[in-house]
Design an enzyme around this catalytic site. Structure first.
Site, PDB file in Angstrom:
ATOM      1  N   ASP A 100       0.868  -1.171   0.000  1.00  0.00           N
ATOM      2  CA  ASP A 100       0.000   0.000   0.000  1.00  0.00           C
ATOM      3  C   ASP A 100       0.910   1.227   0.000  1.00  0.00           C
ATOM      4  O   ASP A 100       1.661   1.438   0.960  1.00  0.00           O
ATOM      5  CB  ASP A 100      -0.834  -0.034   1.296  1.00  0.00           C
ATOM      6  CG  ASP A 100      -2.165   0.644   1.153  1.00  0.00           C
ATOM      7  OD1 ASP A 100      -2.201   1.705   0.524  1.00  0.00           O
ATOM      8  OD2 ASP A 100      -3.153   0.122   1.696  1.00  0.00           O
ATOM      9  N   ASP A 196      -2.825   4.556  -2.548  1.00  0.00           N
ATOM     10  CA  ASP A 196      -3.797   5.243  -1.713  1.00  0.00           C
ATOM     11  C   ASP A 196      -4.213   6.563  -2.380  1.00  0.00           C
ATOM     12  O   ASP A 196      -3.348   7.353  -2.786  1.00  0.00           O
ATOM     13  CB  ASP A 196      -3.137   5.510  -0.347  1.00  0.00           C
ATOM     14  CG  ASP A 196      -4.109   5.979   0.703  1.00  0.00           C
ATOM     15  OD1 ASP A 196      -5.013   5.210   1.048  1.00  0.00           O
ATOM     16  OD2 ASP A 196      -3.960   7.127   1.185  1.00  0.00           O
ATOM     17  N   GLU A 255      -6.579   3.328  -5.636  1.00  0.00           N
ATOM     18  CA  GLU A 255      -7.789   3.633  -4.886  1.00  0.00           C
ATOM     19  C   GLU A 255      -8.292   4.962  -5.409  1.00  0.00           C
ATOM     20  O   GLU A 255      -7.755   6.019  -5.072  1.00  0.00           O
ATOM     21  CB  GLU A 255      -7.512   3.734  -3.382  1.00  0.00           C
ATOM     22  CG  GLU A 255      -8.801   3.929  -2.608  1.00  0.00           C
ATOM     23  CD  GLU A 255      -8.630   4.658  -1.289  1.00  0.00           C
ATOM     24  OE1 GLU A 255      -9.538   4.605  -0.468  1.00  0.00           O
ATOM     25  OE2 GLU A 255      -7.593   5.315  -1.071  1.00  0.00           O
ATOM     26  N   HIS A 316     -10.664  -2.016   4.829  1.00  0.00           N
ATOM     27  CA  HIS A 316     -10.440  -1.466   6.171  1.00  0.00           C
ATOM     28  C   HIS A 316     -11.149  -0.132   6.404  1.00  0.00           C
ATOM     29  O   HIS A 316     -10.953   0.487   7.432  1.00  0.00           O
ATOM     30  CB  HIS A 316      -8.932  -1.300   6.390  1.00  0.00           C
ATOM     31  CG  HIS A 316      -8.354  -0.296   5.421  1.00  0.00           C
ATOM     32  ND1 HIS A 316      -8.287  -0.527   4.059  1.00  0.00           N
ATOM     33  CD2 HIS A 316      -7.877   0.941   5.611  1.00  0.00           C
ATOM     34  CE1 HIS A 316      -7.780   0.536   3.468  1.00  0.00           C
ATOM     35  NE2 HIS A 316      -7.514   1.442   4.395  1.00  0.00           N
ATOM     36  N   ASP A 317     -11.937   0.313   5.452  1.00  0.00           N
ATOM     37  CA  ASP A 317     -12.609   1.607   5.592  1.00  0.00           C
ATOM     38  C   ASP A 317     -14.121   1.504   5.767  1.00  0.00           C
ATOM     39  O   ASP A 317     -14.784   2.526   5.943  1.00  0.00           O
ATOM     40  CB  ASP A 317     -12.333   2.473   4.350  1.00  0.00           C
ATOM     41  CG  ASP A 317     -10.896   2.973   4.293  1.00  0.00           C
ATOM     42  OD1 ASP A 317     -10.284   3.150   5.367  1.00  0.00           O
ATOM     43  OD2 ASP A 317     -10.392   3.195   3.180  1.00  0.00           O
TER      44      ASP A 317
HETATM   45  C1  NOJ Z   1      -7.655   5.889   2.085  1.00  0.00           C
HETATM   46  C2  NOJ Z   1      -7.371   4.790   3.043  1.00  0.00           C
HETATM   47  O1  NOJ Z   1      -7.994   3.617   2.598  1.00  0.00           O
HETATM   48  C3  NOJ Z   1      -7.870   5.250   4.396  1.00  0.00           C
HETATM   49  O2  NOJ Z   1      -7.806   4.230   5.350  1.00  0.00           O
HETATM   50  C4  NOJ Z   1      -7.064   6.444   4.813  1.00  0.00           C
HETATM   51  O3  NOJ Z   1      -7.597   6.966   6.020  1.00  0.00           O
HETATM   52  C5  NOJ Z   1      -7.073   7.537   3.752  1.00  0.00           C
HETATM   53  N1  NOJ Z   1      -6.878   7.027   2.439  1.00  0.00           N
HETATM   54  C6  NOJ Z   1      -5.972   8.534   4.000  1.00  0.00           C
HETATM   55  O4  NOJ Z   1      -4.737   7.954   3.713  1.00  0.00           O
END
Ligand code: NOJ
Length: 527
Positions: A100, A196, A255, A316-317
């Protein structure tokens, strides 16, 4: 055989959140040696690659997504030597490793930022986005996106937390330093990256204000046309792709923040990213129609633009798929979705624990660690729920750690864990493993054509995968009662038999109708 360099099209990618996977030294935090000790489990499950969420040195304002050194390992997670060992051992088992990369921002304790914030004259003064006056841009995590620094009598920009200042990608030295991070990990042997929020690297040069649109949070009350998706991203992606292509088989999935199909078209292709996430599945209710829309969208992107689809049911979000879809502790609905994920045309992503149906933990306000959760509670409780420790067995702390876990283990670990599901032939884990094995056996499932077939009822999804002579029929019953499904004429001519199902097994014969079990998964083949 598909070219090995295209492994990511057919392969299954398993996301590991390192601090929650397996703790080797009893400090309560998962680590790289812990992951290493579980590689046999992953190889046995049958996944093709692991994606590691950040393990770099971090002050943990955003649990690793605030990086203070991009080319090292946080001592709590191990060392670079541990990383090399993990990589070797993964490769020895045929598992690829994807990192990542968080290159939109750094930690506010990164040496670059410490220098940048110290004065207006230092050598890194222009490495971040500094302005005398803020504009109207907002932070995703709440509040405005600008924080004042007295030493410079200026504000810096942060799309996320104040502890995550955005770097200035327009500065050629920053660009070089960031691409050197990519080169560093490629030289160590990694197989690719998850980038990311890559589509916000560049912001409008003149810092024009975003126009208004209706929305709930301040961030949502803007159209993000000046703080995201700027045209400068395309040449950068070309440069990045050229670096990746120096070594065969390297892969990058982006992402895409605030993703839309149009953005995926823009950012994916032979001279840019291999893939970009589109998170429509995450918003789908448990209904064939909703999933079908998302699948049709991906199929269109593939047919018209050659962009290989990818499917995600959790990360994870967001709340875990089991928390969103399952009823209580019953896994029947999860089997339907797992079958869907693993029989579609496209790269499936699995989030650790999904294969055993882990549910989100519930926390009291005082226990919440995730910054947006602390800020917006009780309207939004943050992302801790889906980040709880992996449930390996029924020993204390689910076999995750001998110490005190950084987040509580879900109380259901006494019965919901890897070890007990390995013993139970009807478990979600064994079902997932069988689905993966089937995918490995049948090219039609990995790369065959995809076609929806008509069904007389909206409660069922029926589709066919085809590669040469090989045909697979997949019927998924989204309701909790048996259903009789008459089959369309286009499939009744052939003899079908069950390859995998949640119940009824059909022997080889021509079929005009299928009797689907309650929440039944029926996968049929012709050979
Ligand atoms: C996306 C990530 O998936 C998330 O977990 C993170 O808080 C934000 N980007 C900032 O890096």
């Amino acid at each position: 055989m598909t070219e090995p360099s295209l492994w990511w099209r057919e392969g299954i990618i398993y996301q590991i959140y390192p601090r929650s996977f397996s703790d080797s030294n009893g400090d309560g935090l998962g680590d790289l040696p812990g992951i290493l000790s579980r590689l046999d489990y992953l190889a046995d499950l049958g996944v093709d690659a692991i994606w590691l969420s950040p393990f770099y040195p971090t002050p943990d304002a955003d649990f690793g997504y605030d990086v203070s050194d991009h080319t090292d390992v946080d001592p709590r997670f191990g060392s670079l030597a541990d990383f090399d060992r993990l990589l070797d051992e993964a490769h020895a088992r045929g598992l690829r490793v994807i990192l990542d990369l968080v290159l939109n921002h750094t930690s506010d304790r990164h040496p670059w930022f410490l220098e940048s914030r110290s004065s207006r004259e230092n050598p890194r003064a222009d490495w971040y986005l500094w302005r005398d006056r803020p504009n109207n841009w907002q932070s995703v995590f709440g509040g405005r996106a600008w924080t004042y620094v007295p030493e410079r009598d200026q504000y810096y920009y942060h799309m996320f937390l104040p502890q995550q200042p955005d770097v200035n990608w327009r500065n050629p030295e920053v660009r070089r330093a960031q691409l050197d991070v990519v080169r560093f990990w490629l030289a160590r042997g990694v197989d690719g990256f998850r980038l990311d929020v890559f589509n916000v690297y560049f912001k409008d040069e003149a810092f024009r204000e975003n126009p208004f649109r209706p929305g709930l949070r301040a961030f949502d009350r803007q159209r993000h046309i000046y703080d995201a998706d700027r045209p400068e991203m395309i040449p950068l992606l070309r440069e990045l792709r050229a670096i990746l292509d120096e070594r065969p088989g390297r892969y990058a999935v982006g992402e895409t923040f605030l993703s839309t199909p149009e953005k995926i078209i823009r950012y994916c292709g032979p001279d840019r990213l291999h893939a970009a996430f589109h998170f429509r599945f995450l918003r789908s209710p448990f209904a064939p129609r909703a999933f079908r829309k998302a699948i049709e969208e991906w199929e269109r992107l593939y047919a018209e633009h050659g962009i290989w689809p990818n499917y995600v049911l959790g990360n994870h979000d967001v709340p875990r798929m089991a928390t969103r879809y399952a009823h209580g502790e019953d896994d029947a609905r999860l089997k339907v979705l797992m079958a869907l994920l693993l029989t579609l045309r496209g790269t499936p992503f699995l989030y650790y624990g999904e294969e055993i149906g882990m549910r989100d933990i519930r926390l009291r306000r005082s226990e919440i660690l995730d910054p947006p959760g602390r800020k917006y509670w009780p309207f939004y409780k943050g992302r801790d729920g889906c980040r709880s420790p992996m449930q390996w067995d029924d020993s204390p702390h689910a076999g995750f750690t001998t110490g005190t876990p950084w987040l509580p283990v879900h109380p259901n670990y006494t019965h919901r864990n890897v070890s007990s599901q390995q013993e139970n032939p009807a478990s979600l884990l064994n079902f997932t493993r069988q689905l993966i094995a089937l995918r490995k056996e049948y090219a039609a499932l990995r790369r065959g054509e995809f076609e929806f077939l008509p069904t007389p009822t909206r409660q069922v999804m029926l589709y066919r995968r085809r590669e040469g002579d090989e045909e697979i029929l997949i019927a998924l019953n989204f309701v909790a009662r048996p259903l009789r499904l008459s089959l369309p004429a286009s499939v009744t001519a052939r003899s079908w038999h069950t390859l995998l199902s949640t119940g009824t097994v059909f022997p080889s014969r021509p079929l005009t109708a299928l009797d689907l079990d309650s929440y039944g998964v029926h996968i049929l083949g012709t050979r």
